[in-house]
Write a protein that holds these residues in place. Structure first.
Motif, PDB file in Angstrom:
ATOM      1  N   TYR A 256     -22.570   1.366  -0.108  1.00  0.00           N
ATOM      2  CA  TYR A 256     -22.022   2.960   0.242  1.00  0.00           C
ATOM      3  C   TYR A 256     -23.114   3.717  -1.725  1.00  0.00           C
ATOM      4  N   THR A 257     -22.906   4.625  -0.233  1.00  0.00           N
ATOM      5  CA  THR A 257     -23.724   5.748  -1.645  1.00  0.00           C
ATOM      6  C   THR A 257     -21.987   6.231  -2.926  1.00  0.00           C
ATOM      7  N   VAL A 258     -22.894   6.466  -3.931  1.00  0.00           N
ATOM      8  CA  VAL A 258     -21.952   6.583  -4.865  1.00  0.00           C
ATOM      9  C   VAL A 258     -21.412   7.711  -4.292  1.00  0.00           C
ATOM     10  N   GLU A 259     -21.319   9.044  -4.001  1.00  0.00           N
ATOM     11  CA  GLU A 259     -20.622  10.218  -2.745  1.00  0.00           C
ATOM     12  C   GLU A 259     -19.401   9.581  -2.444  1.00  0.00           C
ATOM     13  N   ARG A 260     -20.032   8.455  -1.437  1.00  0.00           N
ATOM     14  CA  ARG A 260     -19.285   7.521  -0.853  1.00  0.00           C
ATOM     15  C   ARG A 260     -17.857   7.063  -1.383  1.00  0.00           C
ATOM     16  N   ILE A 261     -18.529   6.239  -2.918  1.00  0.00           N
ATOM     17  CA  ILE A 261     -17.163   5.799  -3.592  1.00  0.00           C
ATOM     18  C   ILE A 261     -16.627   6.083  -3.959  1.00  0.00           C
ATOM     19  N   ALA A 262     -17.144   7.345  -4.143  1.00  0.00           N
ATOM     20  CA  ALA A 262     -15.799   8.283  -5.359  1.00  0.00           C
ATOM     21  C   ALA A 262     -14.668   9.216  -4.299  1.00  0.00           C
ATOM     22  N   GLU A 263     -15.424   9.283  -3.403  1.00  0.00           N
ATOM     23  CA  GLU A 263     -14.340  10.000  -2.294  1.00  0.00           C
ATOM     24  C   GLU A 263     -13.781   8.551  -1.912  1.00  0.00           C
ATOM     25  N   GLU A 264     -13.546   6.648  -1.730  1.00  0.00           N
ATOM     26  CA  GLU A 264     -12.947   5.450  -1.776  1.00  0.00           C
ATOM     27  C   GLU A 264     -11.732   5.670  -2.608  1.00  0.00           C
ATOM     28  N   VAL A 265     -12.414   6.197  -4.023  1.00  0.00           N
ATOM     29  CA  VAL A 265     -11.549   5.820  -5.042  1.00  0.00           C
ATOM     30  C   VAL A 265     -10.556   6.836  -5.613  1.00  0.00           C
ATOM     31  N   GLY A 266     -10.491   7.786  -5.101  1.00  0.00           N
ATOM     32  CA  GLY A 266      -9.719   9.076  -5.342  1.00  0.00           C
ATOM     33  C   GLY A 266     -10.031  10.174  -5.595  1.00  0.00           C
ATOM     34  N   HIS A 269     -14.639  15.379  -6.090  1.00  0.00           N
ATOM     35  CA  HIS A 269     -16.144  15.926  -6.457  1.00  0.00           C
ATOM     36  C   HIS A 269     -16.705  14.729  -7.593  1.00  0.00           C
ATOM     37  N   PRO A 270     -18.136  14.150  -5.862  1.00  0.00           N
ATOM     38  CA  PRO A 270     -19.171  13.043  -6.673  1.00  0.00           C
ATOM     39  C   PRO A 270     -19.046  13.603  -8.470  1.00  0.00           C
ATOM     40  N   ALA A 271     -19.084  15.022  -9.025  1.00  0.00           N
ATOM     41  CA  ALA A 271     -20.060  15.104  -9.811  1.00  0.00           C
ATOM     42  C   ALA A 271     -19.269  14.496 -10.651  1.00  0.00           C
ATOM     43  N   TYR A 272     -18.004  15.112 -10.826  1.00  0.00           N
ATOM     44  CA  TYR A 272     -16.592  14.714 -11.862  1.00  0.00           C
ATOM     45  C   TYR A 272     -16.728  12.940 -11.993  1.00  0.00           C
ATOM     46  N   PHE A 273     -16.698  12.447 -10.880  1.00  0.00           N
ATOM     47  CA  PHE A 273     -17.211  10.761 -10.384  1.00  0.00           C
ATOM     48  C   PHE A 273     -18.054  10.896 -12.181  1.00  0.00           C
ATOM     49  N   THR A 274     -19.038  10.993 -11.483  1.00  0.00           N
ATOM     50  CA  THR A 274     -20.473  10.679 -12.096  1.00  0.00           C
ATOM     51  C   THR A 274     -20.080  10.568 -13.414  1.00  0.00           C
ATOM     52  N   ALA A 275     -19.174  11.923 -13.818  1.00  0.00           N
ATOM     53  CA  ALA A 275     -19.437  12.070 -15.203  1.00  0.00           C
ATOM     54  C   ALA A 275     -18.401  11.518 -15.532  1.00  0.00           C
ATOM     55  N   SER A 276     -16.918  11.381 -15.686  1.00  0.00           N
ATOM     56  CA  SER A 276     -16.374  10.115 -16.465  1.00  0.00           C
ATOM     57  C   SER A 276     -16.455   8.954 -16.185  1.00  0.00           C
ATOM     58  N   PHE A 277     -17.542   8.185 -15.213  1.00  0.00           N
ATOM     59  CA  PHE A 277     -17.973   7.194 -15.272  1.00  0.00           C
ATOM     60  C   PHE A 277     -18.731   6.662 -16.172  1.00  0.00           C
ATOM     61  N   THR A 278     -19.658   7.956 -16.354  1.00  0.00           N
ATOM     62  CA  THR A 278     -21.113   7.767 -17.078  1.00  0.00           C
ATOM     63  C   THR A 278     -20.097   7.984 -19.172  1.00  0.00           C
ATOM     64  N   LYS A 279     -19.027   9.091 -19.371  1.00  0.00           N
ATOM     65  CA  LYS A 279     -17.977   9.256 -20.412  1.00  0.00           C
ATOM     66  C   LYS A 279     -17.465   7.608 -21.033  1.00  0.00           C
ATOM     67  N   ILE A 280     -16.612   6.819 -20.040  1.00  0.00           N
ATOM     68  CA  ILE A 280     -16.311   5.258 -20.192  1.00  0.00           C
ATOM     69  C   ILE A 280     -17.437   4.444 -20.175  1.00  0.00           C
ATOM     70  N   GLU A 281     -18.144   3.872 -19.661  1.00  0.00           N
ATOM     71  CA  GLU A 281     -18.695   3.314 -18.903  1.00  0.00           C
ATOM     72  C   GLU A 281     -20.172   2.962 -19.833  1.00  0.00           C
ATOM     73  N   GLY A 282     -20.455   4.014 -20.656  1.00  0.00           N
ATOM     74  CA  GLY A 282     -22.187   4.145 -21.198  1.00  0.00           C
ATOM     75  C   GLY A 282     -22.873   4.692 -20.342  1.00  0.00           C
ATOM     76  N   LEU A 283     -23.104   4.770 -19.342  1.00  0.00           N
ATOM     77  CA  LEU A 283     -23.983   5.099 -17.929  1.00  0.00           C
ATOM     78  C   LEU A 283     -23.666   5.036 -16.669  1.00  0.00           C
ATOM     79  N   SER A 284     -24.580   5.885 -16.468  1.00  0.00           N
ATOM     80  CA  SER A 284     -24.359   6.706 -14.088  1.00  0.00           C
ATOM     81  C   SER A 284     -23.833   5.395 -13.775  1.00  0.00           C
ATOM     82  N   PRO A 285     -23.573   6.235 -12.869  1.00  0.00           N
ATOM     83  CA  PRO A 285     -22.917   4.739 -11.130  1.00  0.00           C
ATOM     84  C   PRO A 285     -24.125   4.022 -11.291  1.00  0.00           C
ATOM     85  N   ARG A 286     -25.405   4.860 -10.553  1.00  0.00           N
ATOM     86  CA  ARG A 286     -26.902   4.260  -9.830  1.00  0.00           C
ATOM     87  C   ARG A 286     -27.132   3.344 -11.008  1.00  0.00           C
TER      88      ARG A 286
END
Length: 297
Positions: A256-266, A269-286
């Motif tokens: 799945y694309t990052v945009e699709r994954i963002a939608e799948e997990v609730g 907005h993909p940009a907010y997902f990427t920002a949240s993921f990066t904040k928690i994991e220390g690196l971007s989803p990609r």
């Protein structure tokens, strides 16, 4: 109730962990003298285990520790699909099995009333009692902690990951030890556990504190207070962390694309997902996908 008494320091240490699924008709393997403690925590279903002539039905929310010096075996096949965590650990210090209470607590070694070390520079050891088989007081919190512990196996090449695992494992020991002598979970634990279960079940839906409160019959303010005490975060923060954990699975196990994954997990907005993921994991989803995807190949 049988209790395993660990003399510390040194503390019991983590070795390995995982999540396993047994289908109806399957059973846990039989093993003898495996030289490590094997903690089993059931999330769903039931394991039917035996050890040294004693039988245990390890159902949802229950934990069993299999000893390193004994023969353990399945006494029956699973009657339904059974999902459980397993954690292997060991201790280089002494340990024993206690079956009777000494007053209100189990007493041994340096825990004895009035005991003092030989000098100010002597090591002060004490005993940590852990139930061999118990209904866990905070099963969702324990399950979450073990999940985080296991997820770190993908990050062992990152500085600090192994230390974080050992720290999390001490939290596992503390949660198990807290089950001793408890008549039942506290009202705060009940509220927090119910809220966590609801959030995990409905993580793809838009969060609503009001709807959460109506679903589990607690006031939203009380829910937030209980979750802060038990899980150390608000309901919204718990939901966000769980969504990120689900997204990590999709990043590694799907195309799945990052945009699709963002939608799948609730996430709306993909940009907010990427920002949240990066904040928690220390690196971007990609970058997470690029760094860890090869481990599952």
């Amino acid at each position: 109730m049988s209790v395993i008494q660990f003399t510390v320091p040194p503390l019991p240490h983590y070795i390995a962990s995982g999540l396993s699924l047994l289908s109806a008709g399957q059973k846990h393997p039989s093993r003898q003298n495996i030289d490590v403690f094997d903690l089993l925590l059931v999330d769903k279903g039931c394991l039917y285990m035996g050890e040294e002539g004693r039988s245990y039905e390890v159902s949802e929310g229950h934990a069993l520790i299999l000893r390193p010096d004994s023969y353990h075996y399945a006494v029956a096949d699973c009657k339904e699909d059974t999902l459980y965590h397993w954690v292997h650990f060991q201790t280089s210090s002494s340990w024993s099995i206690e079956t009777e209470r000494c007053g209100e607590h189990f007493c041994s070694g340096d825990d004895r009333p009035g005991y003092m070390p030989a000098s100010a520079f002597s090591t002060w050891t004490f005993s940590v009692p852990v139930p061999q088989f118990t209904k866990v007081v905070q099963p969702q919190k324990l399950s979450d902690t073990i999940t985080e512990l296991t997820d770190l196996n993908r990050s062992l090449h990152i500085s600090g990951a192994k230390l974080r695992q050992q720290t999390l494992f001490q939290e596992v020991i503390s949660l198990l030890s807290a089950s001793i002598g408890m008549n039942g979970p506290s009202p705060q634990s009940i509220c927090a556990e119910r809220a966590a279960s609801y959030l995990r079940e409905h993580y793809k839906e838009q969060f609503s504190a009001k709807r959460l409160g109506e679903s589990i019959n607690f006031h939203p303010v009380y829910i937030a207070r209980c979750m802060q005490k038990v899980f150390g975060c608000s309901p919204a923060a718990y939901l966000q962390r769980y969504r990120i954990e689900q997204s990590k699975l999709l990043l590694l196990q799907s195309n799945y694309t990052v945009e699709r994954i963002a939608e799948e997990v609730g996430f709306n907005h993909p940009a907010y997902f990427t920002a949240s993921f990066t904040k928690i994991e220390g690196l971007s989803p990609r970058k997470y996908r690029q760094r860890f995807a090869w481990i599952n190949q």
